[in-house]
Design a protein around this motif. Structure first.
Motif, PDB file in Angstrom:
ATOM      1  N   VAL A 154     132.307 -33.901  37.328  1.00  0.00           N
ATOM      2  CA  VAL A 154     131.521 -34.696  36.384  1.00  0.00           C
ATOM      3  C   VAL A 154     131.043 -35.974  37.067  1.00  0.00           C
ATOM      4  N   ASP A 155     129.809 -36.348  36.790  1.00  0.00           N
ATOM      5  CA  ASP A 155     129.232 -37.574  37.371  1.00  0.00           C
ATOM      6  C   ASP A 155     129.059 -38.630  36.295  1.00  0.00           C
ATOM      7  N   PRO A 156     129.419 -39.879  36.581  1.00  0.00           N
ATOM      8  CA  PRO A 156     129.191 -40.956  35.607  1.00  0.00           C
ATOM      9  C   PRO A 156     127.730 -40.966  35.147  1.00  0.00           C
ATOM     10  N   GLY A 157     127.525 -41.098  33.849  1.00  0.00           N
ATOM     11  CA  GLY A 157     126.157 -41.126  33.326  1.00  0.00           C
ATOM     12  C   GLY A 157     125.658 -39.779  32.858  1.00  0.00           C
ATOM     13  N   THR A 158     126.463 -38.729  33.053  1.00  0.00           N
ATOM     14  CA  THR A 158     126.009 -37.386  32.649  1.00  0.00           C
ATOM     15  C   THR A 158     126.954 -36.764  31.623  1.00  0.00           C
ATOM     16  N   PHE A 159     127.824 -37.565  31.043  1.00  0.00           N
ATOM     17  CA  PHE A 159     128.732 -37.040  30.020  1.00  0.00           C
ATOM     18  C   PHE A 159     129.075 -38.153  29.047  1.00  0.00           C
ATOM     19  N   SER A 160     129.576 -37.751  27.880  1.00  0.00           N
ATOM     20  CA  SER A 160     130.033 -38.725  26.878  1.00  0.00           C
ATOM     21  C   SER A 160     131.524 -38.493  26.650  1.00  0.00           C
ATOM     22  N   GLN A 161     132.154 -39.406  25.943  1.00  0.00           N
ATOM     23  CA  GLN A 161     133.563 -39.215  25.613  1.00  0.00           C
ATOM     24  C   GLN A 161     133.741 -37.944  24.782  1.00  0.00           C
ATOM     25  N   ASP A 162     132.786 -37.690  23.882  1.00  0.00           N
ATOM     26  CA  ASP A 162     132.867 -36.492  23.029  1.00  0.00           C
ATOM     27  C   ASP A 162     132.749 -35.204  23.851  1.00  0.00           C
ATOM     28  N   SER A 163     131.834 -35.213  24.831  1.00  0.00           N
ATOM     29  CA  SER A 163     131.671 -33.982  25.620  1.00  0.00           C
ATOM     30  C   SER A 163     132.920 -33.708  26.459  1.00  0.00           C
ATOM     31  N   ILE A 164     133.570 -34.774  26.961  1.00  0.00           N
ATOM     32  CA  ILE A 164     134.815 -34.584  27.721  1.00  0.00           C
ATOM     33  C   ILE A 164     135.924 -34.076  26.791  1.00  0.00           C
ATOM     34  N   LYS A 165     135.961 -34.628  25.581  1.00  0.00           N
ATOM     35  CA  LYS A 165     136.992 -34.194  24.627  1.00  0.00           C
ATOM     36  C   LYS A 165     136.819 -32.701  24.297  1.00  0.00           C
ATOM     37  N   SER A 166     135.559 -32.273  24.113  1.00  0.00           N
ATOM     38  CA  SER A 166     135.308 -30.842  23.833  1.00  0.00           C
ATOM     39  C   SER A 166     135.828 -29.974  24.968  1.00  0.00           C
ATOM     40  N   LEU A 167     135.596 -30.432  26.219  1.00  0.00           N
ATOM     41  CA  LEU A 167     136.063 -29.643  27.365  1.00  0.00           C
ATOM     42  C   LEU A 167     137.589 -29.603  27.413  1.00  0.00           C
ATOM     43  N   ILE A 168     138.233 -30.735  27.139  1.00  0.00           N
ATOM     44  CA  ILE A 168     139.706 -30.763  27.145  1.00  0.00           C
ATOM     45  C   ILE A 168     140.240 -29.865  26.031  1.00  0.00           C
ATOM     46  N   ASP A 169     139.651 -29.964  24.849  1.00  0.00           N
ATOM     47  CA  ASP A 169     140.095 -29.124  23.725  1.00  0.00           C
ATOM     48  C   ASP A 169     139.940 -27.640  24.061  1.00  0.00           C
ATOM     49  N   PHE A 170     138.920 -27.327  24.852  1.00  0.00           N
ATOM     50  CA  PHE A 170     138.688 -25.924  25.215  1.00  0.00           C
ATOM     51  C   PHE A 170     139.688 -25.433  26.261  1.00  0.00           C
ATOM     52  N   GLY A 171     140.168 -26.343  27.132  1.00  0.00           N
ATOM     53  CA  GLY A 171     141.146 -25.912  28.134  1.00  0.00           C
ATOM     54  C   GLY A 171     140.944 -26.490  29.515  1.00  0.00           C
ATOM     55  N   VAL A 172     139.902 -27.307  29.695  1.00  0.00           N
ATOM     56  CA  VAL A 172     139.723 -27.946  31.006  1.00  0.00           C
ATOM     57  C   VAL A 172     140.862 -28.942  31.213  1.00  0.00           C
ATOM     58  N   ASN A 173     141.545 -28.860  32.376  1.00  0.00           N
ATOM     59  CA  ASN A 173     142.686 -29.750  32.614  1.00  0.00           C
ATOM     60  C   ASN A 173     142.580 -30.500  33.940  1.00  0.00           C
ATOM     61  N   ARG A 174     141.389 -30.460  34.546  1.00  0.00           N
ATOM     62  CA  ARG A 174     141.219 -31.199  35.805  1.00  0.00           C
ATOM     63  C   ARG A 174     139.741 -31.596  35.938  1.00  0.00           C
ATOM     64  N   PHE A 175     139.505 -32.891  36.091  1.00  0.00           N
ATOM     65  CA  PHE A 175     138.134 -33.390  36.241  1.00  0.00           C
ATOM     66  C   PHE A 175     137.979 -34.014  37.625  1.00  0.00           C
ATOM     67  N   SER A 176     136.908 -33.639  38.314  1.00  0.00           N
ATOM     68  CA  SER A 176     136.602 -34.265  39.596  1.00  0.00           C
ATOM     69  C   SER A 176     135.448 -35.238  39.360  1.00  0.00           C
ATOM     70  N   LEU A 177     135.751 -36.525  39.471  1.00  0.00           N
ATOM     71  CA  LEU A 177     134.770 -37.570  39.135  1.00  0.00           C
ATOM     72  C   LEU A 177     133.917 -37.935  40.356  1.00  0.00           C
ATOM     73  N   GLY A 178     132.596 -37.795  40.230  1.00  0.00           N
ATOM     74  CA  GLY A 178     131.703 -38.080  41.354  1.00  0.00           C
ATOM     75  C   GLY A 178     131.345 -39.546  41.464  1.00  0.00           C
TER      76      GLY A 178
END
Ligand code: SF4
Length: 154
Positions: free
Chosen positions: A101-125
């Motif tokens: 994920v790159d700063p400026g291309t996601f919101s807190q809500d979009s990250i929450k949706s991914l976590i709720d779905f099962g994403v458990n590791r984010f690589s921040l650009g």
């Protein structure tokens, strides 16, 4: 041979950084739908190819979505992973599910949706926290936006 990992390269970016050697294209309004359709159309040939090489797809242990800037893909990440599991009749139970994920291309809500779905590791650009070096890297976001856009990760 058993296959338990999936890598997807999402090739679109808001801006093409000058130092980058990854395969990438400039994002436009049609990028997301076109890429989604391309992947869907690739599943049948992929299935045939794996069968011809005696690869057996099992329930995935790891999923990695890299790029490019896959955080631009939005809800299609979840939509595609669900489709993929249904198509290959797999259970969804990855031990590690990563996305870049790159700063400026996601919101807190979009990250929450991914976590709720099962994403458990984010690589921040972010690439650099050094204010002098950062401009040389030609990123799409500004240095001052890094903290503001990523504060909910820390
Ligand atoms: S955002 Fe990442 S993948 Fe895209 S051009 Fe910049 S460094 Fe390369």
């Amino acid at each position: 041979m058993e296959v338990k990992s999936l890598y997807i390269h999402y090739p679109h970016c808001l801006h093409l950084c000058n130092y980058c050697d990854f395969y990438k294209k400039k994002f436009d309004s049609k990028s997301n739908e076109n890429f989604f359709k391309y992947l869907i159309d690739s599943l049948e040939p992929l299935d045939q190819l794996m069968k011809s090489k005696s690869f057996k797809l099992n329930d995935l242990e790891t999923i990695y979505i890299g790029g490019g800037t896959p955080s631009l893909w939005g809800e299609n990440v979840i939509k595609f992973i669900k489709y993929f599991h249904k198509f290959f009749n797999l259970n969804f139970s990855p031990k590690e599910f990563s996305i870049e994920v790159d700063p400026g291309t996601f919101s807190q809500d979009s990250i929450k949706s991914l976590i709720d779905f099962g994403v458990n590791r984010f690589s921040l650009g972010i690439q650099s926290f050094d204010k002098e070096i950062f401009p040389i890297l030609d990123r799409s976001h500004k240095f001052d936006e890094i903290k503001k856009n990523t504060r909910f990760f820390f």
